[in-house]
Design a protein around this motif. Structure first.
Motif, short mmCIF file in Angstrom:
data_model
loop_
_atom_site.label_atom_id
_atom_site.label_comp_id
_atom_site.label_asym_id
_atom_site.label_seq_id
_atom_site.Cartn_x
_atom_site.Cartn_y
_atom_site.Cartn_z
N ASP A 31 0.85 -1.19 0.00
CA ASP A 31 0.00 0.00 0.00
C ASP A 31 0.88 1.24 0.00
O ASP A 31 1.95 1.26 0.62
N ASP A 33 0.28 5.38 0.63
CA ASP A 33 -0.65 6.44 1.01
C ASP A 33 -0.62 7.54 -0.06
O ASP A 33 0.44 8.13 -0.31
N ARG A 35 -1.79 10.48 -0.03
CA ARG A 35 -1.60 11.82 0.50
C ARG A 35 -0.17 12.05 0.96
O ARG A 35 0.45 13.06 0.63
N THR A 36 0.39 11.07 1.69
CA THR A 36 1.73 11.25 2.26
C THR A 36 2.82 10.54 1.46
O THR A 36 3.99 10.87 1.58
#
Length: 279
Positions: A31, A33, A35-36
């Motif tokens: 995975d 993220d 956004r980050t």
């Protein structure tokens, strides 16, 4: 899920290496993220990381490792091919180490000597097929094969090999000189010194010519290891720079003696002659 730092510590792979493997498609995080940009891995990916580390430790490229892991049925074949390449590289490195040690410990020096007249069996060396530019390794292999063939033939006919074989440019005729200038072959002629009676020499095949190598003084220098343009150039430079008082080396009468551990380049030494007085 494991963070990249936890996964890094567990697999003993730096985070920057994991990012590189991700970019190369070798070890894609479970995975990321959006956004980050933080990457996360599963515990099940530890085994793939372990295999990657092991295979990379053999020297395999990232591309080859990815092929091995994505195509398990071919993994052992790919590994065997890689091992063969590694062993060849190690052999080349060992040879280069020996050459370097010999060149540094005992720099090549030109030596003057006298060579007696001898009978030689000569044969043209076929040009390696499919080669547009000169390849020293291919040429050396072709020369070695030709020498071995001549030796087998003369011995089977009853002649005795009496010394070190050599190669010389196949430039005895205008046609041969033209082919060399055009980059075509054959470039080399091999000569094997032999001793035999006239009947034995006459029984040799037509493609092997019997010649007399005339006695001469010559200047020679030995270069260890495999042939290369740089070694050839170094040998010529040393020979041409030799400090003669009233003589010179004849570059057109050059030969390359084929020793087991290197090549010895030799040129005939000619004395300068005083011009005859005009009456």
């Amino acid at each position: 899920m494991l963070s990249i730092s936890d996964f890094s510590e567990m697999c003993d792979l730096p985070p920057q290496t994991l990012r590189y493997y991700h970019a190369a498609g070798l070890l894609v995080p479970a995975d990321v993220d959006e956004r980050t940009g933080y990457r996360s891995y599963t515990f099940g990916q530890v085994e793939r990381a372990m295999l990657i580390t092991v295979l990379r430790g053999t020297g395999m490229s990232v591309t080859l490792v990815r092929r091995a892991l994505d195509q398990p049925d071919e993994a052992l074949i790919l590994l065997r091919q890689h091992v063969t390449e590694v062993r060849q590289q190690r052999q080349t490195q060992d040879e280069d180490i020996r050459d370097a040690r010999e060149l540094l410990a005992s720099p090549p020096e030109a030596v003057l000597r006298h060579v007696d007249e001898m009978t030689v069996a000569s044969k043209l060396v076929p040009r390696p097929a499919g080669r547009n530019r000169y390849d020293w390794n291919a040429a050396d292999a072709a020369v070695t094969s030709a020498v071995q063939e001549v030796v087998r033939t003369v011995v089977s006919c009853g002649a005795v090999v009496t010394g070190t074989s050599w190669r010389t440019l196949a430039a005895g005729t205008p046609e041969q000189k033209s082919r060399i200038r055009a980059g075509e072959g054959p470039h080399w002629l091999v000569r094997v010194p032999v001793e035999a009676d006239e009947k034995t020499l006459a029984s040799l095949p037509a493609d092997i010519e019997v010649e007399t190598f005339e006695a001469r003084d010559e200047l020679s220098i030995f270069m260890p290891g495999k042939s290369s343009m740089a070694k050839h150039g170094t040998a010529l430079s040393r020979l041409l720079a030799y400090p003669f008082d009233a003589a010179y080396v004849d570059t057109f009468r050059m030969r390359h003696l084929l020793h087991p551990n290197g090549v010895e380049t030799a040129m005939a030494v000619c004395e300068f002659r005083e011009p005859s007085a005009v009456e």
